[in-house]
Design a protein around this motif. Structure first.
Motif, short mmCIF file in Angstrom:
data_model
loop_
_atom_site.label_atom_id
_atom_site.label_comp_id
_atom_site.label_asym_id
_atom_site.label_seq_id
_atom_site.Cartn_x
_atom_site.Cartn_y
_atom_site.Cartn_z
N GLY A 70 0.78 -1.23 0.00
CA GLY A 70 0.00 0.00 0.00
C GLY A 70 0.81 1.28 0.00
N MET A 71 2.10 1.18 -0.28
CA MET A 71 2.95 2.38 -0.30
C MET A 71 2.81 3.13 -1.63
N SER A 72 2.78 4.43 -1.53
CA SER A 72 2.89 5.28 -2.72
C SER A 72 4.09 6.22 -2.61
N ALA A 73 4.61 6.36 -1.39
CA ALA A 73 5.75 7.27 -1.17
C ALA A 73 6.70 6.67 -0.13
N PRO A 74 7.44 5.61 -0.49
CA PRO A 74 8.34 4.99 0.49
C PRO A 74 9.57 5.86 0.78
N LEU A 75 10.07 5.76 2.01
CA LEU A 75 11.34 6.37 2.38
C LEU A 75 12.37 5.25 2.46
N VAL A 119 15.54 9.26 0.01
CA VAL A 119 16.55 8.51 0.77
C VAL A 119 16.89 9.25 2.05
N PHE A 120 16.97 8.50 3.17
CA PHE A 120 17.52 9.01 4.42
C PHE A 120 18.69 8.13 4.78
N SER A 121 19.86 8.75 5.02
CA SER A 121 21.06 7.94 5.25
C SER A 121 21.95 8.44 6.39
N GLN A 122 21.41 9.27 7.26
CA GLN A 122 22.23 9.80 8.36
C GLN A 122 22.22 8.81 9.53
N ILE A 123 22.94 7.70 9.32
CA ILE A 123 22.94 6.61 10.28
C ILE A 123 24.38 6.18 10.56
N LYS A 124 24.72 6.05 11.82
CA LYS A 124 26.05 5.59 12.21
C LYS A 124 26.15 4.07 12.08
N SER A 125 27.38 3.56 12.15
CA SER A 125 27.57 2.12 12.05
C SER A 125 26.95 1.39 13.24
N ASN A 126 26.87 2.06 14.39
CA ASN A 126 26.08 1.59 15.52
C ASN A 126 24.99 2.63 15.74
#
Length: 389
Positions: A34-39, A68-75
């Motif tokens: 049901g997604m039309s706008a996935p992140l 796209v969201f990519s502000q994620i650390k390795s932990n």
């Protein structure tokens, strides 16, 4: 035994679409939920790679609004999760594509949980019945796409998130965090460097191995764990030696999902130590488990010998004794260039008391075959730092 076609559609424990090229089904998977706008949520190391750009383009070409969201650390930490929640709302998204290794998948699942909640993240830590606080209809649908074969987060109902204010890793849990659809495409793992392939593969081994040794009664999980260990034995060295070996890459993705499916039976001392060490030293989780493995096995020997001997026979070791299995682990680690001691990755014994206390308090400690005291964890940690078996 070999298989002609390494692909399939499985519902065990969720919908797993396995095989080379299956990433082409990403947009359709989103639409089915049901997604039309996935992140698309991934870690910063993957965001600029072709595989992520291709995934986004496939969604856009299918008339999905994808960012796209990519502000994620390795932990990943709590701030990463809440920044992802803000991005989700700012872009008016209606679902999550969890894309990447364990850090990306764990953060994405936590974002999907938190987008519809009105309590703080830590209120959903896996303690008691905290999960009952979740507003279930607020949890966003998730498609998971692992790009490493190790954590098995794609088949998990929880995320490990670092609470930086307390220097501790917390497990956030809710059944609806289990991704609805998973794409296991070995093509996405081909470019993974050998040392990451090795560390993540050993993480998969640790999950299967600790699940096998956990004292709780769960024959289904135990059966999965035994076969998962065999797959690692057969295919991890091949995947490390030749990253383009699609059969090996596929089987390692499967071994990873098997480990995380099996560890609902329990984890143990490897993870009880790896979690605090990851929080305190920001070290790679899989590598920590790989280094800790023989020291924890040795400490548990008195109660796990029968199970270890059984799995040693199953995977075809010439020496099926406990020592034979331990030597296999040591030899494979050496073959994969895994360090023998924690000191080789710049971890010393300065915080030994704190590490030991945190290990006894870690949820994974409850699944260890022996209820280690803080003194026992401290000695295992010292042994692992110094390389003394």
């Amino acid at each position: 035994m070999s298989y002609q076609n390494l692909s399939g559609n499985w519902n065990y424990p969720n919908n797993l679409r396995t095989g080379s090229g299956r990433i082409s089904e990403l947009a359709q998977c989103c639409k089915e939920l049901g997604m039309s706008a996935p992140l698309l949520i991934t870690d910063s190391g993957l965001a600029d790679l072709a595989m992520v750009k291709d995934a986004v383009k496939s969604c856009l070409d299918a008339n999905l609004s994808c960012a796209v969201f990519s502000q994620i650390k390795s932990n990943p930490n709590g701030e990463n999760v809440m920044d992802g929640v803000a991005a989700y709302h700012a872009g008016n998204h209606d679902g999550v594509i969890a894309f990447g290794g364990g850090s990306g998948l764990d953060a994405a699942k936590a974002v999907a949980l938190m987008v519809g909640q009105n309590l703080p993240l830590w209120d959903f830590e896996d303690v008691g019945d905290n999960y009952l606080r979740v507003i279930e209809e607020g949890v966003a649908p998730i498609v998971a796409v692992p790009t490493t074969a190790g954590t098995g987060s794609e088949v998990g109902r929880a995320s490990v998130i670092t609470d930086e204010s307390q220097h501790i890793k917390r497990i956030i849990f809710h059944p609806k965090m289990l991704p609805s659809i998973v794409i296991l495409d070995p093509d996405l793992t081909v470019g993974l460097p050998a040392h990451i392939t090795a560390a993540t593969g050993m993480d998969a081994l640790s999950h299967n191995l600790e699940a096998l040794c956990s004292p709780f009664y769960h024959p289904l999980a135990e059966g999965i764990a035994v076969e998962g260990i065999r797959l690692v034995k057969e295919y991890l060295p091949k995947a490390v030696a030749d990253g383009t070996d699609i059969e090996a890459r596929t089987q390692m993705l499967v071994a990873s999902t098997m480990g995380a499916t099996a560890f609902q039976k329990g984890l143990g001392g490897m993870h009880a130590l790896a979690h605090p060490l990851g929080a305190l030293y920001d070290a790679h989780h899989g590598l920590l488990n790989a280094i800790l493995m023989p020291y924890v096995l040795k400490a548990n020997q008195s109660v796990i010998s029968e199970r270890i001997e059984r799995v040693a026979r199953y995977i075809g070791l010439e020496d099926s004794s406990f020592d034979g299995f331990l030597n296999w682990v040591l030899n494979m680690r050496q073959q994969l260039n895994i360090p023998h001691s924690l000191s080789e990755i710049n971890i010393d014994i300065e915080q030994q008391s704190l590490v030991a206390t945190m290990a006894t308090e870690d949820p994974s400690a409850g699944g260890n075959p022996i209820k280690f005291t803080a003194d026992q964890y401290q000695q295992i940690f010292i042994n692992a730092v110094q390389g003394v078996l």
